[in-house]
Design an enzyme around this catalytic site. Sequence first.
Site, mmCIF file in Angstrom:
data_model
loop_
_atom_site.group_PDB
_atom_site.id
_atom_site.type_symbol
_atom_site.label_atom_id
_atom_site.label_comp_id
_atom_site.label_asym_id
_atom_site.label_seq_id
_atom_site.Cartn_x
_atom_site.Cartn_y
_atom_site.Cartn_z
ATOM 1 N N GLU A 218 -67.121 52.280 68.676
ATOM 2 C CA GLU A 218 -67.752 53.247 67.772
ATOM 3 C C GLU A 218 -66.729 53.194 65.870
ATOM 4 O OE1 GLU A 218 -71.510 53.381 66.785
ATOM 5 O OE2 GLU A 218 -71.950 52.158 68.855
ATOM 6 N N CYS A 252 -68.229 59.960 60.379
ATOM 7 C CA CYS A 252 -68.684 58.441 60.449
ATOM 8 C C CYS A 252 -69.083 57.819 58.886
ATOM 9 C CB CYS A 252 -68.707 58.298 61.619
ATOM 10 S SG CYS A 252 -69.932 58.341 62.171
HETATM 11 P P1 NAD Z 1 -59.020 59.600 66.999
HETATM 12 O O1 NAD Z 1 -58.861 57.287 66.531
HETATM 13 O O2 NAD Z 1 -58.302 59.877 66.437
HETATM 14 O O3 NAD Z 1 -59.484 60.457 67.737
HETATM 15 C C1 NAD Z 1 -60.554 59.789 69.026
HETATM 16 C C2 NAD Z 1 -60.618 60.146 70.240
HETATM 17 O O4 NAD Z 1 -59.475 58.835 70.940
HETATM 18 C C3 NAD Z 1 -59.849 61.176 70.525
HETATM 19 O O5 NAD Z 1 -61.014 62.131 71.897
HETATM 20 C C4 NAD Z 1 -58.598 60.534 71.148
HETATM 21 O O6 NAD Z 1 -58.051 61.544 71.986
HETATM 22 C C5 NAD Z 1 -58.456 59.735 71.745
HETATM 23 N N1 NAD Z 1 -57.090 58.910 71.573
HETATM 24 C C6 NAD Z 1 -56.220 59.524 70.801
HETATM 25 N N2 NAD Z 1 -55.314 58.497 71.194
HETATM 26 C C7 NAD Z 1 -55.636 57.432 71.962
HETATM 27 C C8 NAD Z 1 -55.072 56.217 72.344
HETATM 28 N N3 NAD Z 1 -53.703 55.527 72.808
HETATM 29 N N4 NAD Z 1 -55.917 55.988 73.685
HETATM 30 C C9 NAD Z 1 -57.218 55.659 73.441
HETATM 31 N N5 NAD Z 1 -57.983 57.004 73.213
HETATM 32 C C10 NAD Z 1 -57.246 58.029 72.310
HETATM 33 O O7 NAD Z 1 -60.761 59.972 65.632
HETATM 34 P P2 NAD Z 1 -61.270 61.762 65.482
HETATM 35 O O8 NAD Z 1 -60.136 61.216 64.290
HETATM 36 O O9 NAD Z 1 -61.200 62.177 66.564
HETATM 37 O O10 NAD Z 1 -62.452 61.187 64.880
HETATM 38 C C11 NAD Z 1 -62.202 60.318 63.323
HETATM 39 C C12 NAD Z 1 -62.639 59.082 63.150
HETATM 40 O O11 NAD Z 1 -63.935 58.606 64.803
HETATM 41 C C13 NAD Z 1 -62.926 58.216 61.587
HETATM 42 O O12 NAD Z 1 -62.752 57.043 61.373
HETATM 43 C C14 NAD Z 1 -64.054 58.919 61.874
HETATM 44 O O13 NAD Z 1 -64.964 57.097 61.182
HETATM 45 C C15 NAD Z 1 -64.590 57.653 63.358
HETATM 46 N N6 NAD Z 1 -66.080 58.270 63.999
HETATM 47 C C16 NAD Z 1 -66.686 57.070 63.724
HETATM 48 C C17 NAD Z 1 -68.160 56.922 64.541
HETATM 49 C C18 NAD Z 1 -69.730 56.364 64.877
HETATM 50 O O14 NAD Z 1 -70.096 56.510 65.404
HETATM 51 N N7 NAD Z 1 -68.777 54.823 65.027
HETATM 52 C C19 NAD Z 1 -68.291 58.713 64.658
HETATM 53 C C20 NAD Z 1 -67.872 60.060 64.276
HETATM 54 C C21 NAD Z 1 -66.772 58.962 63.732
#
Ligand code: NAD
Length: 476
Positions: A218, A252
């Site tokens: 997502e 998002c």
């Molecule tokens: P992010 O990708 O920085 O982090 C998301 C999660 O990934 C966190 O829990 C983090 O700890 C984890 N993470 C970090 N490094 C990782 C790795 N190497 N391997 C696996 N997991 C890792 O995203 P964010 O800043 O928390 O959220 C914002 C982004 O999420 C935006 O791009 C937004 O559009 C998207 N988003 C999408 C949806 C959806 O439903 N499609 C919903 C909310 C947010």
Amino acid sequence: MAATMTQAIPGLLAAQRAAFIAAGPVSAELRRIRLQKLIDLLVENADELCAAMAADFGHRPAVFSMMNDVLGSLASLKHARDSFEAWLPAETRPSVAPFDQFGASAWVQYQPKGVIGIIGTWNAPLFTLFSPLASVLAAGNSAILKPSELAPQTAALVERLVAARFDASELAVVCGGPDVAAAFSAQPWDHLVFTGSTSVGKQVMRAAAEHLVPLTLELGGKSPVLIGRSADIRNAAERIAVGKAANSGQLCVAPDVIWVHESQCDELVEALQLVYAGLFPTIAGNPDLVAAVNQRHFARVEAYVADAAQRGARIVMAGDWPSEAAVAERRMPLRLVLDAPADSEIARNEIFGTALLINRYSDLAEAVAAVNAGERPLALYYFGQDQAEQDWVLGHTLSGGVSVNDVTMHPALHDAPFGGVGASGMGHYHGREGFLAFSHARSVYQAGAHDPRREWGMLPPYSEGFTQMIRAAVTN
Ligand code: NAD
């Protein structure tokens, strides 16, 4: 601490998998109990959870957290609780000819996959965990959650509340930052759900490949708004501003880039300014205005706006110039960014904050071509009253979901799949599609009492007659 959490993950997963295998089929009653326990957890701790989210953001009104995260999660959980029994029954399918004439039957049964990992984000710290979890539990799986480290108080509270109500062999929470998250995504899950950025999503997909773990991604992206010439501009501005104001653009599905006809651009800019400034007449100290979650994200959006301005874009402020106090609180008015060059930071990256890109077109087909030239967005919005144009836009674009004459509404469709496509993700949750995503659709063939193959000469040594019969069956 991170090392301890990282070391704990394989043990938790192994314990859940052992419990899952030992228990055998997961009854409807157990699924209902699990969903209800989560509903009760949210209802009984709603105020404390909203206080934790406010603390994590610095400033986030309780009423917004209640709507977005508590009610959003509850809607998914209640829909799953009230619907999943209709999704469970095996489906009879046509069997194989000619064996069906002798009693052979066939069906598809939906089985839980097993243990599912769910990684959430900070921007909707409850929704991105509990909304997929509703589909995961309805399908009979157990799960381990990894909340975002950027909402640490919410994460710790969720961990404590879940541990108080659930045995770790059915639902557990693992807290930690990127190291823990990387270790989490490297486990041999039966399915992994990742919500987050497209760049981290690629790392998750690489890690999942090691164990061929099925994935739901997502992700985000630049969700476009296409405003047709038949649109009521004031109405469009009202809805876009309201949608963009939610979580201060940190959603998002927040509108990211608007395409408007060149003759209607000034009217749109003026209307957006008016509506947004009306929602937030003051910036500093305004209890309704959500702050950027931290200094890094605040500075990121400000850098996008500054970069665009430096490259000749026109920046229009929808509200008062922010005071030092507003900046200290990481609260900003909406900035409308016009004529940003294609290679500017704001045109290339998901904004995820209080800025909106506005592009002009002379023919809507140019806007659709520009959208199609980019990565496939999570959401696409069309405003207009022209049905033929609407059909054309929907038929010539591809996105995770669509709202027509509104923004950010389709994720609230609890009985319809929510998910992205291409760079905005893969897979779904919500509704029956969510149940199916976390179930294994297992085809079963059951032989009839009589096998006619020998008496019909269907076995070696093949007769000439049988060979001719098979040849005659090759038809179109
Ligand atoms: P992010 O990708 O920085 O982090 C998301 C999660 O990934 C966190 O829990 C983090 O700890 C984890 N993470 C970090 N490094 C990782 C790795 N190497 N391997 C696996 N997991 C890792 O995203 P964010 O800043 O928390 O959220 C914002 C982004 O999420 C935006 O791009 C937004 O559009 C998207 N988003 C999408 C949806 C959806 O439903 N499609 C919903 C909310 C947010």
